[in-house]
Write a protein that holds these residues in place. Structure first.
Motif: not given
Lengths: 137, 396
Positions: A56-81
């Motif tokens: 099925k296709a969801a409406k696409g609406t919801g709520t944040v259950y939990t989150y974090s903010v990544v301050r340090q990443s060595r993954h090349p696609n995210f390292a400069d973000l």
């Protein structure tokens, strides 16, 4: 544009989900036999083992259950973000999805648990598949 | 207690002393640790009839590969790999196999060169795609630390837990580490900023790696290894040191499910099994060796093991006195933990090693007369797919 890693396809369980994303749909499954909501996508129901699932296709609406903010990443696609968020989003249809919250100036202060969000399909620098992310509404 | 089991005991232990050691391979660490642990017990190489292995050793090939490397032909091989708690699972399986008469002298070992190889365990980003789970997660760049941090954020939201409260775990653990010469050397070799006692303010002012977790709430990335010898009761009666009895165990799994509570770990399922089998209650435990990948891991597991109610770990760790020289009943992670002594990737074996040292009276932060210990490993991702392995140990 962002340059998130693309899904590595073909892959049997997730192919239909990503075809949905390409078509602008956030897809999930329900079990025909026991009505369980199944996510992430699979070919069987995780509650009863049935192979009879409906996509099925969801409406696409919801709520944040939990989150974090990544301050340090060595993954090349995210390292400069810079600091970027990751989050579990509870969709209104009853499934929980790992994603990212976008569209905030400072993810370290503006994302809140319980915040209502809506999916958007974020185009990427490279690759055919946009990536579903969520924006506060 | 009349029926408390005495089927199998830890009779030999060894921990690799160095945390940065370019001079050996991970497999050499395992083999030399096994020899040293057998010497500790007064047992011979050829006495080993059971091997338990987590597939570590930087490509060691599991129980089969290790048997060939060691030159042993065990009749029990168990290659259970469930992350950092693998060694608690191994101890549980060794107890089971010995009690069933399938083995008499079981070997658990570990070797890893994560520091020398500069493996970015916590910050490397998710595994690649191409699998049912990888294809759903790799686009988001979630790191291992961020996964645990998501648990911390929800715990704070639901229960009012604060970073200051969690920081007490880092402070007490460092206090123990400073008494452990190998931990001091580890922090020195890994170029910690300030190899000394730390304060709540030090933790709070260290940089945030993934909100809300600060650097000093995260374990180190080190080399390391060790071995544990577990023997049947008849063998244990004739070993050199006092046996440390395995009196209960529990194993459980957890993973992300729709609508589930991320602040409860697999430990909530494994711990009651272990305490039930051991016929002891959490209030009787002297030493808790809890997998401290991060402060939040300890907080969640203390709750799930029953040392405090769900949601009350913040007040518990900040007021009950978890250091060995504080008056509280429960003492935590006396070796200095993953936070301040060693974390080569899967530290479950060290939880068994330090619990055994405490129950023998050999710890550098010894609790006088310690009688009961719990080793609880959390393997995998606390906010995702993980295992809980609980082992209850008793002094002779």
């Amino acid at each position: 544009m962002p340059n998130r890693p693309q899904p590595d396809l073909p892959e049997h369980d997730t192919a239909a989900f990503w075809e949905g994303v390409k078509a602008g749909e956030l897809r999930y499954q329900t079990c025909n036999d026991c009505k369980e909501v199944v996510f992430t996508p699979r070919a069987h129901c995780t509650a009863c083992g049935s192979g009879k699932l409906t996509t099925k296709a969801a409406k696409g609406t919801g709520t944040v259950y939990t989150y974090s903010v990544v301050r340090q990443s060595r993954h090349p696609n995210f390292a400069d973000l810079g600091a970027y968020s990751v989050a579990y989003v509870d969709l209104d249809e009853g499934f929980r999805m790992l994603s990212s919250i976008v569209g905030v100036n400072d993810p370290t202060t503006e994302i809140k648990i319980g915040m209502p969000v809506k999916v958007e399909f974020e185009k990427q620098d490279t690759g055919d598949y946009p990536i579903p992310v969520f924006r506060p509404v | 207690m009349a029926n408390q089991r005495r089927d199998a005991a830890i009779v030999g232990i060894y921990e690799w002393p160095k945390r940065v050691d370019p001079s050996v391979s991970a497999m050499q660490m395992k083999a030399a640790s096994i020899k040293a642990a057998l010497d500790d017990a007064g047992l011979k190489w050829s006495d080993v009839d059971a091997i338990y292995d987590a597939g570590d050793g930087d490509g060691g090939g599991g129980g089969l590969g290790l048997a060939a490397y060691l030159g042993l032909k065990p009749t029990v091989i168990d290659t259970t790999q469930v992350g950092g708690s693998s060694y608690e699972f191994h101890a549980a399986h060794a107890l089971r196999d010995i009690a069933a008469g399938k083995a008499k002298v079981a070997v658990l070992s570990y070797g890893s060169k994560s520091a020398t190889r500069r493996v970015p365990i916590g910050t490397g980003g998710g595994a690649g795609g191409g699998t049912w789970s990888g294809n759903m997660e790799s686009p988001y760049g979630t790191t291992l630390i961020a996964n645990y941090a998501m648990v911390a954020n929800r715990h704070m939201h639901d229960y009012g837990t604060t970073s200051e409260q969690l920081a007490h775990i880092s402070v007490a653990t460092r206090h123990h580490a400073m008494r452990n010469p190998e931990a001091v050397q580890a922090m020195t070799d890994l170029q910690f900023v300030g190899v000394n006692e730390i304060t709540i303010d030090d933790v709070m002012s260290s940089r945030v790696i993934a909100d809300p977790l600060h650097l000093l709430e995260c374990c180190m990335v080190s080399d390391g290894g060790g071995a544990v010898i577990i023997a049947s009761a008849d063998v244990a009666r004739n070993t050199k040191k006092k046996p440390v009895w395995i009196i209960g165990s529990g194993e459980a799994t957890k993973y992300r499910e729709n609508g589930s509570d991320i602040t409860t770990s697999a430990g909530a399922q494994s711990a009651p099994l272990a305490f039930g089998e051991a016929q002891v209650s959490p209030s009787e435990i002297d030493i808790a060796m809890i997998y401290d990948s991060f402060t939040i891991t300890v907080a969640v597991c203390l709750e799930d093991l029953g040392f405090c109610k769900k949601g009350e770990a913040g007040p518990f760790v900040s007021t009950s006195g978890i250091a060995f020289d504080e008056p509280g009943k429960l003492t935590l992670n006396t070796d200095g933990g993953g936070l301040s002594s060693n974390h080569p990737g899967m530290r479950g074996i060290f939880l068994l090693l330090e619990a055994a040292r405490q129950l023998r009276g050999e710890s550098t932060s010894q609790v006088p007369g310690a009688k009961l210990a719990v080793s609880h490993g959390n393997g995998g991702l606390l906010g995702g797919t993980h295992t809980g392995g609980t082992v209850i140990l008793a002094a002779d």
